[in-house]
Motif scaffolding. Structure first.
Motif, PDB file in Angstrom:
ATOM      1  N   CYS A   9     -45.667 -58.177  56.631  1.00 56.62           N
ATOM      2  CA  CYS A   9     -45.941 -58.345  55.212  1.00 56.62           C
ATOM      3  C   CYS A   9     -46.312 -59.799  54.921  1.00 56.62           C
ATOM      4  O   CYS A   9     -45.593 -60.727  55.338  1.00 56.62           O
ATOM      5  N   ASN A  10     -47.438 -59.970  54.245  1.00 55.57           N
ATOM      6  CA  ASN A  10     -47.903 -61.298  53.849  1.00 55.57           C
ATOM      7  C   ASN A  10     -47.989 -62.258  55.036  1.00 55.57           C
ATOM      8  O   ASN A  10     -47.652 -63.433  54.929  1.00 55.57           O
ATOM      9  N   TRP A  47     -43.154 -54.879  48.056  1.00 60.00           N
ATOM     10  CA  TRP A  47     -43.488 -56.249  48.474  1.00 60.00           C
ATOM     11  C   TRP A  47     -44.815 -56.256  49.234  1.00 60.00           C
ATOM     12  O   TRP A  47     -45.659 -57.127  49.033  1.00 60.00           O
ATOM     13  N   GLU A  50     -47.630 -55.858  46.744  1.00 52.19           N
ATOM     14  CA  GLU A  50     -47.841 -57.096  45.992  1.00 52.19           C
ATOM     15  C   GLU A  50     -48.545 -58.149  46.840  1.00 52.19           C
ATOM     16  O   GLU A  50     -49.413 -58.889  46.344  1.00 52.19           O
ATOM     17  N   ALA A  51     -48.195 -58.231  48.124  1.00 48.65           N
ATOM     18  CA  ALA A  51     -48.863 -59.171  49.016  1.00 48.65           C
ATOM     19  C   ALA A  51     -50.344 -58.831  49.158  1.00 48.65           C
ATOM     20  O   ALA A  51     -51.212 -59.716  49.141  1.00 48.65           O
ATOM     21  N   ALA A  52     -50.637 -57.546  49.294  1.00 44.93           N
ATOM     22  CA  ALA A  52     -52.032 -57.111  49.402  1.00 44.93           C
ATOM     23  C   ALA A  52     -52.805 -57.413  48.124  1.00 44.93           C
ATOM     24  O   ALA A  52     -53.968 -57.847  48.168  1.00 44.93           O
ATOM     25  N   ASP A  54     -52.163 -59.773  45.913  1.00 44.41           N
ATOM     26  CA  ASP A  54     -52.349 -61.220  45.783  1.00 44.41           C
ATOM     27  C   ASP A  54     -53.471 -61.736  46.677  1.00 44.41           C
ATOM     28  O   ASP A  54     -54.160 -62.704  46.332  1.00 44.41           O
ATOM     29  N   ALA A  55     -53.661 -61.093  47.825  1.00 40.01           N
ATOM     30  CA  ALA A  55     -54.661 -61.562  48.791  1.00 40.01           C
ATOM     31  C   ALA A  55     -56.043 -60.980  48.555  1.00 40.01           C
ATOM     32  O   ALA A  55     -57.035 -61.448  49.140  1.00 40.01           O
ATOM     33  N   THR A 171     -58.083 -55.157  50.715  1.00 45.72           N
ATOM     34  CA  THR A 171     -56.856 -55.385  51.449  1.00 45.72           C
ATOM     35  C   THR A 171     -56.139 -54.043  51.600  1.00 45.72           C
ATOM     36  O   THR A 171     -56.510 -53.052  50.965  1.00 45.72           O
ATOM     37  N   ASP A 198     -53.273 -64.107  55.518  1.00 49.74           N
ATOM     38  CA  ASP A 198     -52.004 -63.517  55.106  1.00 49.74           C
ATOM     39  C   ASP A 198     -52.200 -62.538  53.956  1.00 49.74           C
ATOM     40  O   ASP A 198     -52.940 -62.807  53.004  1.00 49.74           O
ATOM     41  N   GLY A 199     -51.540 -61.386  54.053  1.00 48.08           N
ATOM     42  CA  GLY A 199     -51.545 -60.411  52.977  1.00 48.08           C
ATOM     43  C   GLY A 199     -52.693 -59.428  53.009  1.00 48.08           C
ATOM     44  O   GLY A 199     -52.664 -58.432  52.273  1.00 48.08           O
ATOM     45  N   ASN A 202     -51.004 -55.206  55.599  1.00 49.47           N
ATOM     46  CA  ASN A 202     -49.549 -55.139  55.604  1.00 49.47           C
ATOM     47  C   ASN A 202     -49.139 -53.816  56.245  1.00 49.47           C
ATOM     48  O   ASN A 202     -49.802 -52.789  56.042  1.00 49.47           O
TER      49      ASN A 202
END
Length: 483
Positions: A9-10, A47, A50-52, A54-55, A171, A198-199, A202
């Motif tokens: 993740c991320n 989580w 959310e990481a995906a 954001d990226a 993503t 990153d992200g 995931n």
């Protein structure tokens, strides 16, 4: 001590907040634990989403050739690690070494293929009605994709979902099947090593209802691509429809091969046999029904039984003709269908027995199974049996053969073995199937052409692979410019 494998993740390999893991075991030797995977929670899945999210914009803004370069590098890394990836697939899913090698190579080829597609996938220019004006169709990523993949092709299916999603600027959150998640993890490792930001991808393991439920319902997920059973696909579709997510479903099959009098019977038996018993029948495109003209039925049946009885069955590492079922529960379902078929009046010509002792002692092995005297109304001719079970159905003419082929809720893959051009052309036109093959087995797919089913095998909105695989992950913006 089995290795513990974390979520991704991320850009970090992290344990689940649950602190719990589950074991992945070798189908050929259930006492062999291949690895311990994270038993993830809803919060773990959220989580990852959310990481995906954001990226996503930064990845969409990354030039297509640069995205392709990362996919290409990941393909090269996977190629260098091919022996390891093959061994992982054999150990967790049970495929024979040859089958696993072919699948891993397909995953590598998919990464290379979409690496090149990333270079020129951006839109098109059309002539305008006015001088000095311009019209262009600009393709853009859908956003964040939730990818839910099955255990039967644990390397290839994640690859053919991930690669087009990434090539087009999306993503992703990947949720693999719990029976065989390590092959997908290895692909993510290759992408990570290739320099994926990153992200962007995931990877979360655990309960399908928990993780899949989050992906289907989360407001930051824009598209869901699912491959698996029809019953689970229906649930995913309903959950995703609540906020009108884009959904791609590829589900089961009840795939027929029609054998006509003009067929070369040696060729026909080989085509049906490989289609029915290859990958232990654990393919959505596996040949489940041989629909055979009465003029050649008896001879075909005799040869088919002989073919099944000569197959070598054993652990995938020994590279036999056929490996084990992926799990005890899958083996039990196959045995239940054998019992159902006999109760309905089908004749068990060969197989149907669990194998034990020797190399089969602690694995999920079953004999390749052939039934005759099957009619279309039987459950064995209607319901998907995800195992090495073939129903031979006798028909009186070509028209009946096509009618029987279409007499099912599914429509994924179908084939005909014939030398009659009129029969072949009519079959192509009339059979209700997303994949149609002529003098070929129902299994096996090319990566550069569309793949998908009809009726209950798919929601029929989007196809996978080839250029069609890009369409699902993109939307179009039409731009009118006066200059």
């Amino acid at each position: 001590m089995p290795t513990e494998h974390n979520n991704y993740c991320n850009g970090e390999w992290v344990a689940s907040e649950s602190g719990e893991t589950f074991a992945v075991t070798n189908p050929a030797a259930e006492t062999e634990v291949v690895g311990q995977l994270q038993y993830s929670t809803e919060n773990d899945a959220k989580w990852a989403v959310e990481a995906a999210a954001d990226a996503q914009q930064a990845w969409a803004d990354t030039p297509g050739p640069e995205r392709g370069q990362i996919l290409r590098k990941a393909g090269s890394i996977a190629s260098e690690r091919k022996a390891e990836l093959v061994e992982t697939l054999v150990a967790e899913e049970g495929k024979t070494h040859s089958e696993a090698s072919g699948e891993v190579q397909r995953s590598i080829d998919i990464l290379f293929y979409y690496a090149e597609k990333a270079r020129d996938h951006g839109g098109s220019i059309k002539p305008a009605s006015s001088a000095g004006a311009e019209i262009r169709a600009k393709t853009e990523p859908v956003g964040v994709a939730g990818l839910i993949t099955p255990w039967n092709y644990p390397s290839a299916i994640p690859a053919w979902k991930l690669a087009p999603a990434l090539a087009t600027g999306n993503t992703a959150v990947l949720k693999p099947a719990s029976q065989a998640p390590l092959s997908a993890k290895k692909l993510v490792e290759c992408l990570d090593e290739a320099g994926l930001p990153d992200g962007v991808v995931n990877f979360v393991t655990g309960s399908g209802s928990t993780i899949g439920g989050v992906l289907a319902a989360h407001e930051d997920i824009d598209a869901i691509s699912f491959t698996g059973s029809a019953s689970t696909g229906d649930v995913v579709y309903q959950d995703a429809a609540a906020d009108q997510k884009r959904v791609q479903l590829e589900m089961g099959g009840k795939n027929p091969t029609v054998v006509m009098p003009s067929a070369d019977l040696d060729e026909a038996v080989d085509i049906v046999g490989v289609g029915a018993f290859g990958t232990t029948g654990q393919s959505c495109t596996a040949t489940s029904r041989a629909i055979v003209h009465e003029a050649v039925h008896d001879e075909f049946l005799d040869r088919m039984v002989e073919y099944a009885e000569t197959l070598d069955i054993g652990p995938g590492r020994a590279d036999p003709d056929m490996g084990p079922h992926v799990s005890e529960s899958e083996l039990e379902v196959t045995q239940e269908y054998v019992d159902v078929a006999r109760a309905e009046g089908a004749t068990l010509e060969t197989g149907g027995e669990t194998l034990d002792g020797g190399v089969h002692e602690s694995g999920h092995f079953v004999e390749p199974t052939v039934f005759s005297d099957v009619v279309s109304e039987m459950r064995i001719a209607q319901e998907e049996v995800f195992g090495p079970v073939l129903s031979v159905i006798e028909v009186g003419d070509f028209e009946e053969a096509v009618a029987v082929a279409n007499d099912t809720d599914y429509g994924l893959s179908a084939s005909i073995v014939s030398e009659d051009a009129e029969e072949i052309n009519t079959f192509v036109d009339q059979v209700e199937s997303g994949v149609v093959k002529i003098n070929e087995k129902t299994t096996g797919l090319e990566l550069h052409v569309p793949f998908g089913g009809m009726k209950g095998s798919s929601n029929e909105l989007y196809r996978e692979q080839g250029d069609a695989g890009l369409e699902f992950y993109t939307t179009t913006k039409t731009v009118y410019a006066n200059r």
